[in-house]
Design a protein around this motif. Sequence first.
Motif, short mmCIF file in Angstrom:
data_model
loop_
_atom_site.label_atom_id
_atom_site.label_comp_id
_atom_site.label_asym_id
_atom_site.label_seq_id
_atom_site.Cartn_x
_atom_site.Cartn_y
_atom_site.Cartn_z
N ALA A 83 -5.23 -2.91 3.25
CA ALA A 83 -6.06 -2.14 2.28
C ALA A 83 -7.38 -1.50 3.00
CB ALA A 83 -6.84 -3.00 1.12
N GLN A 108 -9.78 -3.68 -5.11
CA GLN A 108 -8.85 -3.44 -5.89
C GLN A 108 -7.65 -4.06 -5.84
OE1 GLN A 108 -8.94 1.03 -4.78
NE2 GLN A 108 -9.98 1.75 -6.59
N VAL A 109 -7.07 -4.38 -4.89
CA VAL A 109 -5.90 -5.17 -4.65
C VAL A 109 -6.08 -6.58 -5.24
CG1 VAL A 109 -4.10 -6.05 -3.13
CG2 VAL A 109 -4.93 -3.66 -2.66
N HIS A 156 0.95 -1.24 0.01
CA HIS A 156 -0.06 -0.01 0.00
C HIS A 156 0.94 1.26 -0.01
CE1 HIS A 156 0.88 -0.39 4.24
NE2 HIS A 156 0.60 0.73 4.55
N HIS A 185 -5.69 1.74 -1.67
CA HIS A 185 -6.50 1.09 -2.43
C HIS A 185 -7.47 0.12 -1.68
CE1 HIS A 185 -2.54 1.65 -4.46
NE2 HIS A 185 -3.17 1.99 -5.46
N THR A 186 -8.80 -0.39 -2.20
CA THR A 186 -9.57 -1.09 -1.63
C THR A 186 -9.06 -2.55 -1.54
OG1 THR A 186 -10.96 -1.44 -3.32
CG2 THR A 186 -11.26 0.37 -1.86
N ASP A 206 0.78 1.60 -7.64
CA ASP A 206 0.06 0.72 -8.49
C ASP A 206 0.47 -0.80 -7.95
OD1 ASP A 206 -0.66 -1.25 -10.57
OD2 ASP A 206 -0.99 0.46 -11.91
N PRO A 207 -0.60 -1.25 -7.34
CA PRO A 207 -0.70 -2.80 -6.93
C PRO A 207 -0.11 -3.67 -7.92
CG PRO A 207 -2.77 -1.70 -6.10
CD PRO A 207 -2.15 -0.87 -7.19
#
Length: 208
Positions: A127, A171-172, A99, A167-168, A103-104
């Motif tokens: 996250a 999303q990850v 995190h 990021h949620t 960008d994961p």
Amino acid sequence: MSDAAPPRPWNHNVHYHRLVLREVPPHARTALDVGTGDGLLAADLRRCVPHVVGLDLDAAVLARARAAAPQGAWVRGDALRAPFAAASFDVVTSIATLHHLPDPADALRALARLTAPGGVLVVVGCAASSEPVDAAWDTIGVVQHQVLSRTRTFWEHTAPTVWPPPHTFAQVRDAARDALPGVRWRRLPLWRYALVWRRPADERVSSA
């Protein structure tokens, strides 16, 4: 005078060291801990992997890790541009680091590139909650934290923090499935997730 060993430090990240160690393949000879911070996971990895490197961008925290374990291998560097050849490590780990990166998916591809054929990438990350199911996990996390923090010696790490995570969990999870075909994804209590990805033993890794 008591000869009892000092209590083992505990926090939300240390709590999941055992999860990481369970994924280490028996043949592993090399490991890289990305975002090693104070170096506690690197120390645990050394108990089952002969050569372990701790990588961190923060000079101050890396100096503290080196002072605590001068026999270890410590490298200052960026997780996205780590100074190692492709497929260098049988085990690549990272706890509470993803995190920090923009960008994961890009970060996971960079870590996967360092993972040798037959090796494993294990990430435990933080996250942000965004879905109804996350509320249930958050509730479990609150209860678990209250119980464990009363029965463990809570330790606050010295590494830089980023909170709230940008990021949620969704999303990850989606980024991991895009970047790492075949990845195993798990939501965890204590506001964490885990993903495990194994590179096929017969897969060639590009040096580009």
